[in-house]
Design an enzyme around this catalytic site. Structure first.
Site, PDB file in Angstrom:
ATOM      1  N   SER A  14      12.927   2.568 -39.131  1.00 34.51           N
ATOM      2  CA  SER A  14      13.725   2.861 -38.134  1.00 34.51           C
ATOM      3  C   SER A  14      15.202   4.345 -38.190  1.00 34.51           C
ATOM      4  CB  SER A  14      15.359   1.846 -38.596  1.00 34.51           C
ATOM      5  OG  SER A  14      16.330   1.343 -37.683  1.00 34.51           O
ATOM      6  N   GLY A  15      14.878   5.000 -36.918  1.00 35.42           N
ATOM      7  CA  GLY A  15      16.059   5.189 -36.350  1.00 35.42           C
ATOM      8  C   GLY A  15      17.548   4.802 -36.893  1.00 35.42           C
ATOM      9  N   ASP A  71      10.367  -1.790 -35.124  1.00 31.28           N
ATOM     10  CA  ASP A  71      11.263  -0.591 -35.484  1.00 31.28           C
ATOM     11  C   ASP A  71      12.070  -1.990 -35.796  1.00 31.28           C
ATOM     12  OD1 ASP A  71      13.318   1.185 -34.330  1.00 31.28           O
ATOM     13  OD2 ASP A  71      13.181   0.082 -32.272  1.00 31.28           O
ATOM     14  N   ASP A 122      16.346  -1.925 -34.019  1.00 27.37           N
ATOM     15  CA  ASP A 122      17.763  -1.312 -33.411  1.00 27.37           C
ATOM     16  C   ASP A 122      16.429  -1.887 -31.431  1.00 27.37           C
ATOM     17  OD1 ASP A 122      19.277  -1.628 -34.831  1.00 27.37           O
ATOM     18  OD2 ASP A 122      19.683   0.928 -35.179  1.00 27.37           O
ATOM     19  N   LYS A 174       8.218   8.154 -37.952  1.00 28.46           N
ATOM     20  CA  LYS A 174       7.876   7.001 -37.865  1.00 28.46           C
ATOM     21  C   LYS A 174       6.183   6.778 -38.424  1.00 28.46           C
ATOM     22  CE  LYS A 174      11.469   5.001 -35.437  1.00 28.46           C
ATOM     23  NZ  LYS A 174      12.191   2.993 -34.810  1.00 28.46           N
ATOM     24  N   ASP A 215      10.516  -0.289 -29.189  1.00 26.04           N
ATOM     25  CA  ASP A 215      10.649  -0.550 -28.151  1.00 26.04           C
ATOM     26  C   ASP A 215      11.409   0.769 -27.476  1.00 26.04           C
ATOM     27  OD1 ASP A 215      14.493  -0.492 -27.415  1.00 26.04           O
ATOM     28  OD2 ASP A 215      13.519  -0.052 -29.174  1.00 26.04           O
ATOM     29  N   ARG A 221      25.832  11.618 -32.083  1.00 27.74           N
ATOM     30  CA  ARG A 221      26.077   9.977 -32.533  1.00 27.74           C
ATOM     31  C   ARG A 221      26.718  10.057 -33.678  1.00 27.74           C
ATOM     32  NH1 ARG A 221      21.225   6.780 -30.504  1.00 27.74           N
ATOM     33  NH2 ARG A 221      20.141   8.054 -31.348  1.00 27.74           N
ATOM     34  N   GLU A 248      22.011  -2.403 -31.173  1.00 24.27           N
ATOM     35  CA  GLU A 248      21.770  -0.759 -31.243  1.00 24.27           C
ATOM     36  C   GLU A 248      22.471  -0.746 -32.508  1.00 24.27           C
ATOM     37  OE1 GLU A 248      20.040   1.233 -30.848  1.00 24.27           O
ATOM     38  OE2 GLU A 248      18.029   0.040 -29.904  1.00 24.27           O
ATOM     39  N   ASN A 260      10.526   7.218 -29.260  1.00 25.67           N
ATOM     40  CA  ASN A 260      11.398   6.884 -30.659  1.00 25.67           C
ATOM     41  C   ASN A 260       9.756   6.571 -31.671  1.00 25.67           C
ATOM     42  OD1 ASN A 260      12.184   9.498 -33.426  1.00 25.67           O
ATOM     43  ND2 ASN A 260      13.619   7.306 -33.584  1.00 25.67           N
TER      44      ASN A 260
END
Length: 288
Positions: A169-170, A81, A83, A218, A241, A126, A90, A244
């Site tokens: 990554s999100g 990941d 962030d 992912k 972490d 967001r 983030e 997600n």
């Protein structure tokens, strides 16, 4: 069944904890930049039960009971990941600060990473707050994406072991791609922020284009990256972490939670609770 039990700590590893591994064939000890590593080679018919027992009493010591093939050889693919894993930041929160909605977005991000909100819905909410933000903001935010302590060392160790390294990554392509290229990563995936030109200025529309990189994506990313390079999933390691990241945890041969939310730490094969990303190497790329 042949196993490798690895203990890693920023401080000491109690001998009483090491002694809980039955009938050790060999014990290796090493001092590293991230702290101390103790590796016990043994045989055990119930590795999952042993892992549960050790983690229940390990305290701040990270414990991994690794089975074959990774018990006796290094991983061939590492997928992380970005962030709060590869970086300490983030990305969406950094962008939101420029849009004047930092606190609101940070609260949504935290709830999403704890698994309290649907990721796709929270991402849309967001990203919607970023509408009208000039794309020149990427040049300002990129340098603020600070690497986690030990990130460069982990990548170097993985490359030295012959492994491929990538990220899923999100966050956003506009920030992840330059980071991946700077670090020499082999592959990446992230969400693409849609843009438009308004009065001669390129700005964000407040929308994401294409497939959202959520939990399921992912997992697909790990399998896709591995398949493209002819690597079986059992030779892969996933590091993350948040909630997600659970999809790639399920797909990987070994999953490592890094300074993670409780739901993520509980689901991982290994949970590292101190901020040294290179501690992952003790589990993924050990010295034999």
């Amino acid at each position: 069944m042949r196993i490798r039990v690895t203990f890693v700590s920023a401080g000491s590893v109690p001998e009483s904890l090491i002694a809980l591994v039955p009938q050790p064939a060999r014990i290796d000890r090493e001092e590293a930049a991230y702290g101390r590593r103790v590796t016990v080679f043994a045989h055990h018919e119930e590795p999952r039960l042993l892992a549960e027992a050790l983690r229940a009493v390990a305290g701040k010591v990270a414990v991994g009971v690794v089975t074959e093939p990774l018990a006796a050889a290094p991983a061939r693919l590492l997928l992380m990941d970005v962030d709060s894993t590869l970086t300490t930041t983030e990305a969406v929160d950094l962008l939101a600060e420029h849009a004047g909605v930092g606190e609101r977005v940070a609260e949504i991000t935290e709830r999403a990473m704890r698994g309290e909100l649907d990721f796709a819905e929270s991402l849309a909410e967001r990203v919607g707050t970023l509408r009208g933000l000039p794309t020149e903001v990427f040049a300002e935010v990129g340098p603020r994406m600070t690497l986690s302590p030990g990130a460069m060392e982990l990548i170097a160790t993985a490359k030295a072991a012959g492994a491929l390294v990538g990220v899923t990554s999100g966050g956003f392509v506009q920030l992840v791609q330059p980071l991946a290229e700077r670090l020499g990563l082999d592959f990446y995936n992230a969400n693409l922020l849609e843009t438009e030109v308004v009065d001669g200025v390129e700005v964000l529309t407040g929308k994401v284009v294409g497939t959202v990189v959520d939990r399921e994506q992912k997992g697909r990313d790990l399998l896709r990256f591995a398949h493209e390079r002819g690597i079986e999933p059992r030779w892969t390691v996933a590091v993350g972490d948040g909630a997600n990241d659970l999809g790639m945890f399920d797909a990987a041969g070994l999953s490592v939670a890094y300074c993670a939310k409780p739901v993520t730490a509980a689901a991982a094969d290994v949970a590292i609770g101190f901020p040294r990303l290179d501690a992952v190497a003790a589990f993924a790329f050990p010295s034999f």
